[in-house]
Design an enzyme around this catalytic site. Structure first.
Site, PDB file in Angstrom:
ATOM      1  N   ASP A 194       0.789  -1.251   0.000  1.00  0.00           N
ATOM      2  CA  ASP A 194       0.000   0.000   0.000  1.00  0.00           C
ATOM      3  C   ASP A 194       0.818   1.298   0.000  1.00  0.00           C
ATOM      4  OD1 ASP A 194      -1.918  -1.940   0.263  1.00  0.00           O
ATOM      5  OD2 ASP A 194      -2.697  -1.268   2.185  1.00  0.00           O
TER       6      ASP A 194
ATOM      7  N   LYS B 160      -6.640  -4.845  -3.085  1.00  0.00           N
ATOM      8  CA  LYS B 160      -7.252  -5.519  -1.933  1.00  0.00           C
ATOM      9  C   LYS B 160      -8.265  -4.605  -1.237  1.00  0.00           C
ATOM     10  CE  LYS B 160      -3.516  -4.365   1.345  1.00  0.00           C
ATOM     11  NZ  LYS B 160      -4.287  -3.561   2.277  1.00  0.00           N
TER      12      LYS B 160
ATOM     13  N   LYS C 209      -7.680  -4.974   4.962  1.00  0.00           N
ATOM     14  CA  LYS C 209      -6.362  -4.640   5.509  1.00  0.00           C
ATOM     15  C   LYS C 209      -5.353  -5.709   5.095  1.00  0.00           C
ATOM     16  CE  LYS C 209      -8.209  -1.224   7.802  1.00  0.00           C
ATOM     17  NZ  LYS C 209      -8.661  -0.187   6.859  1.00  0.00           N
TER      18      LYS C 209
ATOM     19  N   THR D  43       0.472   0.642   6.618  1.00  0.00           N
ATOM     20  CA  THR D  43       1.147   1.068   7.821  1.00  0.00           C
ATOM     21  C   THR D  43       1.551  -0.179   8.600  1.00  0.00           C
ATOM     22  OG1 THR D  43      -0.911   1.246   9.096  1.00  0.00           O
ATOM     23  CG2 THR D  43      -0.136   3.235   7.983  1.00  0.00           C
TER      24      THR D  43
ATOM     25  N   CYS E  16      -2.078  -2.593   7.828  1.00  0.00           N
ATOM     26  CA  CYS E  16      -2.091  -3.507   6.685  1.00  0.00           C
ATOM     27  C   CYS E  16      -0.862  -4.414   6.621  1.00  0.00           C
ATOM     28  CB  CYS E  16      -2.265  -2.723   5.396  1.00  0.00           C
ATOM     29  SG  CYS E  16      -3.920  -2.001   5.301  1.00  0.00           S
TER      30      CYS E  16
HETATM   31  C1  C5J Z   1      -3.084   0.573   5.583  1.00  0.00           C
HETATM   32  C2  C5J Z   1      -4.845   1.785   6.698  1.00  0.00           C
HETATM   33  N1  C5J Z   1      -2.581   0.360   4.385  1.00  0.00           N
HETATM   34  N2  C5J Z   1      -4.082   2.126   7.718  1.00  0.00           N
HETATM   35  N3  C5J Z   1      -4.349   1.095   5.645  1.00  0.00           N
HETATM   36  O1  C5J Z   1      -2.427   0.348   6.585  1.00  0.00           O
HETATM   37  O2  C5J Z   1      -6.012   2.101   6.663  1.00  0.00           O
END
Ligand code: C5J
Length: 221
Positions: free
Chosen positions: A24, A129, A132, A158, A162
């Site tokens: 991500d 996706k 998460k 993060t 995720c």
């Molecule tokens: C990710 C989120 N990618 N924190 N998404 O961690 O919403």
């Protein structure tokens, strides 16, 4: 086999079965006006890791090892977005709303794209996706099995959301997981530190953690 210096002990890498998963690294999490900022976060923390994520990606490419990218995103008609996710909290903009970089976290919108510095190249798999975890409602497991991948190095954001969710999903599916410490970040430094500690606690209960330099040195050995 090649040992990668790691915590809580060396990661026994089998390079022919190893892939990098970049979670991500999207404009929506890293740039002003995106989803991350709409939740009240300081997104500059995320852009700081871009150079380390980039050299990890380049190292895997140079070693001829697969790089797989993920993107958290939803269909334009929101049919894969449960109300429990869309209606959570009180963000400035919700998923699907029109923002300065297009509709928030919607497939194909400019803000949903992977940061240009880290963009996938031809032949690299990109997993879209809705959750998460990158295994939920995707064909990631099938893709890895077809390529006989059994070990995963993780980068991206993060750390505690995720990245850690995907590591736990992978762990339950039998993959050995290694997190690249400088190539992952959270909006909350204390959450990144806690995630790293809990991943490698209890004899690597979720996986290992290692420095980018040590991973690169081992895969080029
Ligand atoms: C990710 C989120 N990618 N924190 N998404 O961690 O919403």
């Amino acid at each position: 086999m090649v040992d990668i210096k790691a915590e809580p002990f060396a990661f026994p890498a089998r390079p022919k079965q190893l892939a990098l998963i970049v979670i991500d690294m999207q404009r929506d999490f890293a740039e002003p006006g995106g989803f991350g900022e709409s939740l009240g976060n300081d997104v500059s923390r995320i852009t700081k890791i871009v150079p380390d994520v980039k050299r990890l990606i380049q190292g895997f490419r140079k070693a001829g090892l697969p790089v797989i990218h993920t993107m958290e995103c939803h269909r334009p008609d929101l049919s894969d977005l449960p109300p429990a996710k869309r209606d959570r909290g009180n963000p400035l903009l919700r998923i699907g709303d029109e923002g300065p970089m297009g509709r928030i976290l919607i497939a194909g919108e400019p803000g949903t794209a992977i940061l240009p510095q880290l963009a996938p190249i031809d032949g690299e798999v990109v997993i879209e996706k809705p959750g998460k975890g990158a295994f939920y409602a995707t064909d990631l497991d099938d893709i890895l099995k077809r390529r006989t991948i059994t070990q995963l190095v993780f980068a991206g954001v993060t750390t505690e959301v995720c990245v850690q969710t995907t590591m736990r999903e992978a762990n339950d599916r039998g993959y050995e997981c290694l997190l690249a410490e400088e190539a992952t970040e959270s909006y909350f430094p204390e959450f990144k530190a806690a995630a790293i500690a809990m991943i490698r606690a209890q004899g690597a209960i979720v996986g290992w953690t290692a420095h980018v330099d040590d991973i690169l040195e081992a895969i080029h050995a």
